[in-house]
Design a protein around this motif. Structure first.
Motif, mmCIF file in Angstrom:
data_model
loop_
_atom_site.group_PDB
_atom_site.id
_atom_site.type_symbol
_atom_site.label_atom_id
_atom_site.label_comp_id
_atom_site.label_asym_id
_atom_site.label_seq_id
_atom_site.Cartn_x
_atom_site.Cartn_y
_atom_site.Cartn_z
ATOM 1 N N TRP A 145 0.965 -1.498 -0.034
ATOM 2 C CA TRP A 145 -0.121 -0.020 -0.033
ATOM 3 C C TRP A 145 1.013 1.495 0.197
ATOM 4 C CZ3 TRP A 145 0.495 -3.005 4.383
ATOM 5 C CH2 TRP A 145 0.998 -2.680 5.539
ATOM 6 N N PHE A 146 0.111 2.341 -0.255
ATOM 7 C CA PHE A 146 0.773 3.742 -0.393
ATOM 8 C C PHE A 146 0.191 4.533 0.726
ATOM 9 C CE2 PHE A 146 1.538 2.260 -4.686
ATOM 10 C CZ PHE A 146 2.937 2.627 -4.774
ATOM 11 N N GLY A 147 0.740 5.453 1.273
ATOM 12 C CA GLY A 147 0.347 6.452 2.245
ATOM 13 C C GLY A 147 1.051 7.648 2.231
ATOM 14 N N GLY A 148 0.609 8.717 2.978
ATOM 15 C CA GLY A 148 1.257 10.106 3.059
ATOM 16 C C GLY A 148 0.308 11.099 3.036
ATOM 17 N N GLY A 149 0.778 12.462 2.772
ATOM 18 C CA GLY A 149 -0.115 13.654 3.017
ATOM 19 C C GLY A 149 0.681 14.551 3.347
ATOM 20 N N PHE A 220 0.262 4.757 -7.347
ATOM 21 C CA PHE A 220 1.752 5.358 -7.168
ATOM 22 C C PHE A 220 1.540 6.532 -7.982
ATOM 23 C CE2 PHE A 220 6.092 5.880 -9.409
ATOM 24 C CZ PHE A 220 6.650 6.390 -8.231
ATOM 25 N N ALA A 221 0.629 6.793 -9.078
ATOM 26 C CA ALA A 221 0.712 8.417 -9.602
ATOM 27 C C ALA A 221 -0.162 9.087 -8.541
ATOM 28 C CB ALA A 221 -0.327 7.926 -11.044
ATOM 29 N N LEU A 222 -1.201 8.889 -7.674
ATOM 30 C CA LEU A 222 -1.758 9.503 -6.934
ATOM 31 C C LEU A 222 -0.643 10.185 -5.720
ATOM 32 C CD1 LEU A 222 -4.023 10.868 -5.202
ATOM 33 C CD2 LEU A 222 -4.599 8.516 -4.244
ATOM 34 N N THR A 223 0.147 9.075 -5.203
ATOM 35 C CA THR A 223 1.167 9.406 -4.347
ATOM 36 C C THR A 223 2.110 10.334 -4.678
ATOM 37 O OG1 THR A 223 1.042 7.179 -3.511
ATOM 38 C CG2 THR A 223 2.996 8.307 -2.813
ATOM 39 N N GLN A 224 2.592 10.459 -6.023
ATOM 40 C CA GLN A 224 3.342 11.143 -6.632
ATOM 41 C C GLN A 224 2.969 12.593 -6.773
ATOM 42 O OE1 GLN A 224 4.027 8.678 -10.393
ATOM 43 N NE2 GLN A 224 6.121 9.380 -10.086
ATOM 44 N N ASP A 225 1.576 12.731 -6.959
ATOM 45 C CA ASP A 225 0.628 14.050 -6.934
ATOM 46 C C ASP A 225 0.517 14.676 -5.719
ATOM 47 O OD1 ASP A 225 0.469 14.512 -9.742
ATOM 48 O OD2 ASP A 225 -1.243 13.460 -10.000
ATOM 49 N N ILE A 226 0.365 13.877 -4.739
ATOM 50 C CA ILE A 226 0.484 14.263 -3.346
ATOM 51 C C ILE A 226 1.782 14.812 -2.984
ATOM 52 C CG2 ILE A 226 0.436 13.560 -0.907
ATOM 53 C CD1 ILE A 226 -1.606 11.733 -1.399
ATOM 54 N N GLY A 227 2.985 14.228 -3.318
ATOM 55 C CA GLY A 227 4.387 15.062 -3.185
ATOM 56 C C GLY A 227 4.575 16.062 -4.077
ATOM 57 N N ARG A 228 3.981 16.154 -5.564
ATOM 58 C CA ARG A 228 4.195 17.278 -6.289
ATOM 59 C C ARG A 228 3.360 18.405 -5.814
ATOM 60 N NH1 ARG A 228 3.037 13.271 -10.597
ATOM 61 N NH2 ARG A 228 5.193 12.630 -11.339
ATOM 62 N N ALA A 229 2.354 18.251 -4.974
ATOM 63 C CA ALA A 229 1.709 19.426 -4.572
ATOM 64 C C ALA A 229 2.268 20.233 -3.632
ATOM 65 C CB ALA A 229 0.269 18.974 -3.776
ATOM 66 N N PHE A 230 3.341 19.485 -2.722
ATOM 67 C CA PHE A 230 3.729 20.192 -1.646
ATOM 68 C C PHE A 230 4.586 21.556 -1.965
ATOM 69 C CE2 PHE A 230 7.577 20.758 1.237
ATOM 70 C CZ PHE A 230 6.757 21.107 2.230
ATOM 71 N N LEU A 231 5.411 21.718 -2.883
ATOM 72 C CA LEU A 231 6.139 22.936 -3.202
ATOM 73 C C LEU A 231 5.328 24.185 -3.420
ATOM 74 C CD1 LEU A 231 9.473 21.603 -4.655
ATOM 75 C CD2 LEU A 231 9.170 22.606 -2.092
ATOM 76 N N PRO A 232 4.417 24.038 -4.413
ATOM 77 C CA PRO A 232 3.658 25.141 -4.811
ATOM 78 C C PRO A 232 2.593 25.285 -3.772
ATOM 79 C CG PRO A 232 3.076 23.010 -6.084
ATOM 80 C CD PRO A 232 4.318 22.709 -5.341
#
Length: 296
Positions: A145-149, A220-232
């Motif tokens: 599974w993936f996780g994060g936020g 995985f694509a969702l997890t990447q977009d959670i990460g990509r949202a951080f800086l902006p």
């Protein structure tokens, strides 16, 4: 099957490292821009990078990563950006915790593999919000599974900052379904709540765990977009508040608010508990704690 699994795990671990590199570069660029106020005379902060290591109970290698910490910068009082890839057998306490979450097969086969990035930033200026972000992948022989936020933790709240942070995350989640942002926002509100204080530790964000839709690439694509949202979502807030004049009362409020963060991470945070229970580098696990805090 094994080759495909190895490729998926390698892809995820490499992406967490790439995200780490982007964030470190962005934060050092923030330090390079001249700041007004009490910290203006300080040199631009730089990350100190230390390899971390996890050892199995028999002393054998069980993975590790990089702990990157900046202290005493113009903008960041303390910020850590850690990446790790660890593996081995879960101990009895960790097996029990995983089984309680519904992970099958823990008693018969306690092997695991986990990789991710974890970030916590504590700021010099009390008007600039603290922040947390992580994304991760976890694997056992019977599940993955993936996780994060990420969630925003200002000691002095600005409605515009909160709105921008949430709107940016919502925009990055939109390609994955209109119902996802409200779900992950509500999950964050529940997860980052401090029961013994009857309050949230900040103004929320997004959070997910145990994400396994059956489609690894989509998750995985969702997890990447959670990460990509951080800086902006975050960097514009730092730029907007880094030169705001602060008072002694503002600094006092910041130190007291940091006490909430320390309480949450030491008492409730699942990642802190897992890292310590599985023998990961304690300094890396506790990187999230603020450099100074205060209790009334």
């Amino acid at each position: 099957m094994t080759q495909a699994l190895d490729q998926e795990r390698a892809t995820a671990a490499a992406w967490f490292r790439t995200l780490r590199d982007e964030i470190v570069a962005s934060f050092e660029a923030l330090e390079d821009r001249q700041t007004k106020g009490p910290t203006a005379s300080l040199p631009a902060g730089r990350f100190e990078v230390t390899p971390t290591k996890r050892s199995a109970e028999d002393g054998s290698d069980a993975g590790g990563g990089l702990m990157s910490v900046m202290r005493g910068g113009r903008v960041f009082e303390k910020v850590g950006v850690n990446v790790s890839t660890v593996y081995g057998d879960l101990g009895p306490a960790a097996q029990k915790a995983m089984a309680a979450r519904g992970v099958p097969g823990m008693e018969s086969d306690p092997r695991f593999w986990a990789s991710g990035i974890s970030l916590v930033a504590h700021m010099q200026n009390p008007h600039a919000p603290a922040v947390h972000m992580n994304t991760r992948m976890f694997w056992t022989p019977h599940a993955w599974w993936f996780g994060g936020g990420s969630d925003l933790n200002p000691c002095i709240e600005y409605a515009d900052d909160t709105a921008h942070f949430h709107a940016t995350q919502q925009a990055h989640l939109a390609p994955h379904g209109d119902d996802l942002y409200p779900k992950l926002k509500a999950w964050a509100d529940e997860y980052f709540y401090i029961p013994h204080r009857n309050r949230a530790r900040g103004v929320g964000g997004i959070f997910m765990d145990d994400r396994n839709s059956g489609d690894w690439a989509a998750d995985f694509a969702l997890t990447q977009d959670i990460g990509r949202a951080f800086l902006p979502a975050y960097v514009p807030l730092v730029d907007a508040r880094r030169d705001t004049v602060w008072t002694d009362a503002d600094k006092e409020a910041q130190l007291v608010h940091r006490g909430l963060y320390a309480e949450y991470n030491l008492v409730y945070d699942r990642g802190t508990k897992f890292g310590l229970a599985t023998g990961h580098d304690a300094n890396a696990v506790l990187m999230s704690l603020p450099p100074m805090a205060k209790w009334i």
